[in-house]
Design an enzyme around this catalytic site. Structure first.
Site, PDB file in Angstrom:
ATOM      1  N   CYS A 112      26.909   2.946 -61.050  1.00  0.00           N
ATOM      2  CA  CYS A 112      26.904   1.817 -60.106  1.00  0.00           C
ATOM      3  C   CYS A 112      26.047   0.653 -60.591  1.00  0.00           C
ATOM      4  CB  CYS A 112      26.452   2.292 -58.732  1.00  0.00           C
ATOM      5  SG  CYS A 112      27.410   3.691 -58.147  1.00  0.00           S
ATOM      6  N   HIS A 253      24.329  -3.639 -54.934  1.00  0.00           N
ATOM      7  CA  HIS A 253      25.411  -2.656 -55.034  1.00  0.00           C
ATOM      8  C   HIS A 253      25.736  -2.169 -53.622  1.00  0.00           C
ATOM      9  CE1 HIS A 253      27.745   0.812 -55.786  1.00  0.00           C
ATOM     10  NE2 HIS A 253      26.779   1.688 -55.563  1.00  0.00           N
ATOM     11  N   ASN A 283      32.146   2.241 -51.471  1.00  0.00           N
ATOM     12  CA  ASN A 283      31.362   2.162 -52.697  1.00  0.00           C
ATOM     13  C   ASN A 283      32.310   2.185 -53.900  1.00  0.00           C
ATOM     14  OD1 ASN A 283      29.797   2.697 -54.943  1.00  0.00           O
ATOM     15  ND2 ASN A 283      28.534   4.264 -53.952  1.00  0.00           N
TER      16      ASN A 283
HETATM   17  O1  UT7 Z   1      26.347   4.435 -55.451  1.00  0.00           O
HETATM   18  C1  UT7 Z   1      25.225   5.253 -55.500  1.00  0.00           C
HETATM   19  C2  UT7 Z   1      25.594   6.608 -55.119  1.00  0.00           C
HETATM   20  N1  UT7 Z   1      25.581   6.997 -53.770  1.00  0.00           N
HETATM   21  C3  UT7 Z   1      24.787   6.585 -52.768  1.00  0.00           C
HETATM   22  O2  UT7 Z   1      24.100   5.601 -52.829  1.00  0.00           O
HETATM   23  C4  UT7 Z   1      24.731   7.391 -51.519  1.00  0.00           C
HETATM   24  C5  UT7 Z   1      23.332   7.546 -51.021  1.00  0.00           C
HETATM   25  N2  UT7 Z   1      23.232   8.435 -49.870  1.00  0.00           N
HETATM   26  C6  UT7 Z   1      23.770   8.121 -48.681  1.00  0.00           C
HETATM   27  O3  UT7 Z   1      24.330   7.056 -48.498  1.00  0.00           O
HETATM   28  C7  UT7 Z   1      23.594   9.114 -47.550  1.00  0.00           C
HETATM   29  O4  UT7 Z   1      22.717  10.140 -47.949  1.00  0.00           O
HETATM   30  C8  UT7 Z   1      24.943   9.750 -47.078  1.00  0.00           C
HETATM   31  C9  UT7 Z   1      25.772   8.693 -46.365  1.00  0.00           C
HETATM   32  C10 UT7 Z   1      25.697  10.286 -48.263  1.00  0.00           C
HETATM   33  C11 UT7 Z   1      24.671  10.882 -46.102  1.00  0.00           C
HETATM   34  O5  UT7 Z   1      23.922  10.407 -45.008  1.00  0.00           O
HETATM   35  P1  UT7 Z   1      22.732  11.305 -44.429  1.00  0.00           P
HETATM   36  O6  UT7 Z   1      22.177  10.592 -43.267  1.00  0.00           O
HETATM   37  O7  UT7 Z   1      21.783  11.560 -45.582  1.00  0.00           O
HETATM   38  O8  UT7 Z   1      23.472  12.578 -43.956  1.00  0.00           O
HETATM   39  P2  UT7 Z   1      23.192  14.098 -44.380  1.00  0.00           P
HETATM   40  O9  UT7 Z   1      23.617  14.331 -45.786  1.00  0.00           O
HETATM   41  O10 UT7 Z   1      21.776  14.416 -44.014  1.00  0.00           O
HETATM   42  O11 UT7 Z   1      24.137  14.879 -43.418  1.00  0.00           O
HETATM   43  C12 UT7 Z   1      23.866  14.953 -42.031  1.00  0.00           C
HETATM   44  C13 UT7 Z   1      24.919  15.823 -41.398  1.00  0.00           C
HETATM   45  C14 UT7 Z   1      25.100  17.177 -42.086  1.00  0.00           C
HETATM   46  O12 UT7 Z   1      25.346  18.123 -41.092  1.00  0.00           O
HETATM   47  P3  UT7 Z   1      24.199  19.150 -40.664  1.00  0.00           P
HETATM   48  O13 UT7 Z   1      23.849  19.910 -41.908  1.00  0.00           O
HETATM   49  O14 UT7 Z   1      23.062  18.292 -40.170  1.00  0.00           O
HETATM   50  O15 UT7 Z   1      24.849  19.964 -39.599  1.00  0.00           O
HETATM   51  C15 UT7 Z   1      26.361  16.978 -42.903  1.00  0.00           C
HETATM   52  O16 UT7 Z   1      27.054  18.185 -43.102  1.00  0.00           O
HETATM   53  O17 UT7 Z   1      26.193  15.169 -41.454  1.00  0.00           O
HETATM   54  C16 UT7 Z   1      27.163  16.063 -42.023  1.00  0.00           C
HETATM   55  N3  UT7 Z   1      28.133  15.266 -42.744  1.00  0.00           N
HETATM   56  C17 UT7 Z   1      29.192  14.706 -42.136  1.00  0.00           C
HETATM   57  N4  UT7 Z   1      29.616  14.721 -40.862  1.00  0.00           N
HETATM   58  C18 UT7 Z   1      30.726  14.032 -40.563  1.00  0.00           C
HETATM   59  C19 UT7 Z   1      28.148  14.940 -44.058  1.00  0.00           C
HETATM   60  N5  UT7 Z   1      29.209  14.181 -44.319  1.00  0.00           N
HETATM   61  C20 UT7 Z   1      29.879  14.018 -43.140  1.00  0.00           C
HETATM   62  C21 UT7 Z   1      31.038  13.329 -42.780  1.00  0.00           C
HETATM   63  N6  UT7 Z   1      31.423  13.359 -41.492  1.00  0.00           N
HETATM   64  N7  UT7 Z   1      31.774  12.616 -43.664  1.00  0.00           N
END
Ligand code: UT7
Length: 326
Positions: A112, A253, A283
């Site tokens: 990225c 980004h 993204n």
């Molecule tokens: O380009 C550079 C590369 N990427 C990035 O910059 C991404 C950077 N990271 C992020 O943007 C965030 O960490 C995410 C958007 C990927 C995730 O957000 P988060 O607030 O860190 O969520 P999480 O991973 O802590 O997940 C929270 C909950 C989990 O459930 P439990 O374990 O709390 O029951 C996940 O399983 O949300 C669940 N979850 C979803 N639920 C509905 C994960 N993905 C989804 C989804 N829909 N698509």
């Protein structure tokens, strides 16, 4: 001393859009989760266009907008993590497609941060006097790499391409940059397309198709971006005696709206200074900054003399910020 200045920008986006609701039919997710955690409302996905097709579309738009003769192009750099082939490079395919017969062309892999890294490389070639101009493109068809069964990543990414033609100039131009990598944290975001190195001796070691996909520790990347990028932007401003008031826009980004809001807060800058279009594209990795830049020019948001900072971060891990005068 020469500067390299942006002469024209362009982009090429697949027409097919996929809404959050449509994704909710494939994996267990919903519009509310995706929007509130990322800001993404939809993404564009290829319906057959490969990375070089999108990059060629971008190049053609740039040539037309800048009234540039392809034979005058001296360097083509394509930043991509989703090339059509390992060989030939996307940049060489673009060179053939547009008839840039006098150019040196190669790809770079910096995820990225790819567009910022590509601009950094092209800027050096121009500043040293080696080349008079360069076409720098970020192009991705990430839908080839996404694991469409993994809701934690498949909702995030989109396909697209954008780029800029930069040329030797007496006036700035690219003013300064802060580009860095941290390989020690690289496995927080992987796309294991390569098979293990001893595959010749043990064919069973080839990973399963499920493994040959994007995998990410979202939290680790989130923390990395919100820690590194404010420092990088601050460093760039301090080293160049520039305050937030001197900056018209930060073009980050487009990974996550929440990351951008965090960065703005840490820098004590109004979030309105950060150009955001993640709602529409998701993204698109190396393509996100040049797509945004092109959109900003099309909306007449930028005028000659404006100072902007482009700032990328992602796989590698890599990050980089660049101060540019339009
Ligand atoms: O380009 C550079 C590369 N990427 C990035 O910059 C991404 C950077 N990271 C992020 O943007 C965030 O960490 C995410 C958007 C990927 C995730 O957000 P988060 O607030 O860190 O969520 P999480 O991973 O802590 O997940 C929270 C909950 C989990 O459930 P439990 O374990 O709390 O029951 C996940 O399983 O949300 C669940 N979850 C979803 N639920 C509905 C994960 N993905 C989804 C989804 N829909 N698509």
């Amino acid at each position: 001393m020469y500067f390299s200045k942006i002469k024209a920008t362009g982009s090429c986006i697949p027409l097919r859009t996929v809404t959050n609701d449509e994704l909710a039919n494939i994996v267990e997710t919903d519009d509310e989760w995706i929007k509130s955690r990322t800001g993404i409302c939809q993404r564009h996905v290829s319906i057959g266009e490969d990375t070089s097709d999108l990059a060629t579309g971008t190049a053609k738009m740039i040539l037309e907008k800048g009234n540039i003769n392809p034979e005058d192009i001296e360097l083509i750099v394509v930043a991509t993590i989703s090339p059509d082939y390992n060989v030939p490079s996307v940049s060489c395919i673009v060179q053939k497609n547009i008839g840039a017969v006098n150019a040196m062309a190669f790809d770079i892999s910096a995820a990225c941060s790819g567009f910022v890294f590509g601009m950094s490389i092209a800027d050096k070639f121009i500043k040293t006097g080696a080349f008079k101009n360069a076409l720098v493109i970020g192009s991705e068809v990430l839908s080839k790499h996404v694991n469409w069964a993994d809701r934690s990543t498949c909702v995030l990414f989109g396909d697209g391409s954008g780029g800029a033609f930069i040329e030797r100039s007496e006036k700035p131009g690219v003013i300064a940059e802060d580009v860095m990598s941290d390989g020690a944290k690289g496995f927080a975001l992987t796309d294991a397309r390569c098979t293990p190195s001893n595959v010749f001796n043990d064919v069973k070691k080839v990973e399963s198709v499920e493994d040959i996909k994007i995998r990410m520790d979202g939290k680790e990347i989130f923390d990395f971006a919100t820690r590194r990028i404010p420092k990088s932007i601050k460093k760039l401003m301090e080293e160049n005696n520039i305050t937030a008031d001197d900056i018209k826009y930060i073009v980050p980004h487009q990974a996550n709206e929440r990351i951008v809001k965090f960065i703005a807060k840490k820098l004590k800058m109004p979030v309105e200074k950060f150009y955001l279009n993640i709602y529409e594209y998701g993204n698109t990795s190396s393509a996100s900054i040049p797509i945004a830049l092109n959109e900003m020019f099309e909306k007449n948001l930028l005028e000659e003399g404006d100072k902007i900072i482009i700032s990328g971060f992602g796989g590698g891990l890599t990050w980089g910020s660049m101060l540019i005068e339009i």
